[in-house]
Design a protein around this motif. Structure first.
Motif, PDB file in Angstrom:
ATOM      1  N   VAL A  77       0.864  -1.251  -0.097  1.00 29.66           N
ATOM      2  CA  VAL A  77       0.083   0.081   0.102  1.00 29.66           C
ATOM      3  C   VAL A  77       0.893   1.450  -0.113  1.00 29.66           C
ATOM      4  N   THR A 119      -4.137   7.690   4.301  1.00 30.34           N
ATOM      5  CA  THR A 119      -3.537   6.429   4.175  1.00 30.34           C
ATOM      6  C   THR A 119      -4.526   5.144   4.305  1.00 30.34           C
ATOM      7  N   GLN A 122      -6.467   4.569   1.405  1.00 33.33           N
ATOM      8  CA  GLN A 122      -5.711   3.712   0.505  1.00 33.33           C
ATOM      9  C   GLN A 122      -5.763   2.359   0.997  1.00 33.33           C
ATOM     10  N   ILE A 123      -5.535   2.020   2.224  1.00 35.07           N
ATOM     11  CA  ILE A 123      -5.398   0.670   2.741  1.00 35.07           C
ATOM     12  C   ILE A 123      -6.834  -0.057   2.179  1.00 35.07           C
ATOM     13  N   ASP A 126      -7.129  -0.481  -1.682  1.00 31.12           N
ATOM     14  CA  ASP A 126      -5.924  -1.680  -2.029  1.00 31.12           C
ATOM     15  C   ASP A 126      -6.495  -2.770  -1.559  1.00 31.12           C
ATOM     16  N   LEU A 127      -7.174  -3.109  -0.234  1.00 28.44           N
ATOM     17  CA  LEU A 127      -6.814  -4.454   0.411  1.00 28.44           C
ATOM     18  C   LEU A 127      -8.495  -4.931   0.592  1.00 28.44           C
TER      19      LEU A 127
END
Length: 200
Positions: A77, A119, A122-123, A126-127
């Motif tokens: 990430v 962030t 973003q985590i 992405d996940l």
């Protein structure tokens, strides 16, 4: 790449353990080094991630494959490096963190050092939907009932059990029963958990 280290655990530091493998001491950086306290001077197998860059080579160690896989996903990430990923792993159990991602819990994710709102998003981006194989939880879809939130006291109790040597899988099996304990403190949850684990 070095997938694991098998040898004698000869020392534990604040951020790493030292494992002797046939006379060679490997320094392995861990999220919770003292989780290995019970194995000091004994043979251990530590799952590792060999982090290689032009100016550095570091071994990061994990208690099981699930923790290692979550680490590798986290460092993919943008904005999260190895130290940040270890800080996250040190402060949460694997299943609780994945559930927070699945329910898009920004507040929970930003409670970790170095994880801001950007962030955290973003985590999730992405996940989300990519980690359900690590923890035994279903990926939620539209209309699903949200997973039951794991309280901070229960999270602390789970970490305490890990430090006593219980595995992630052993703890997962009793987590549903611990969630039914109700509002209580960490010590009471640990006592209840130990009673359940002794029965199993």
């Amino acid at each position: 790449m070095i997938a694991y280290i098998k040898g004698t655990l000869i020392n534990i530091h604040e951020d790493a353990v030292i494992v002797d493998v046939q006379g060679v001491g490997y320094e392995v950086f861990c999220a919770s080094p003292f989780a290995f306290q019970a194995s000091l001077d004994d043979k251990v197998t530590i799952h590792t991630y060999h982090y290689v860059r032009e100016d550095t080579q570091v071994l990061y160690g994990f208690r099981d494959e699930d923790e290692k896989l979550l680490f590798t996903k986290l460092i993919s990430v943008s904005g999260i490096g190895p130290k940040g990923a270890l800080a996250i792993l040190a402060g949460v159990d694997t299943q609780g963190f994945i559930e927070a991602i699945e329910r898009e819990d920004d507040k929970f994710l930003t409670s970790f050092p170095g994880i801001g709102k950007k962030t955290a998003r973003q985590i999730i981006l992405d996940l989300k939907g990519k980690l359900s194989a690590i923890a035994a939880i279903p990926v939620q879809s539209a209309g699903d009932t949200p997973s039951r939130e794991i309280s901070r006291e229960l999270q602390e109790a789970r970490e305490a059990l890990k430090s006593l040597g219980y595995t992630e899988r052993e703890i997962k099996t009793i987590t549903p029963e611990l969630q039914n304990v109700g509002n209580t403190n960490t010590d009471e949850i640990v006592r209840k958990a130990l009673a359940l684990l002794m029965k199993n």
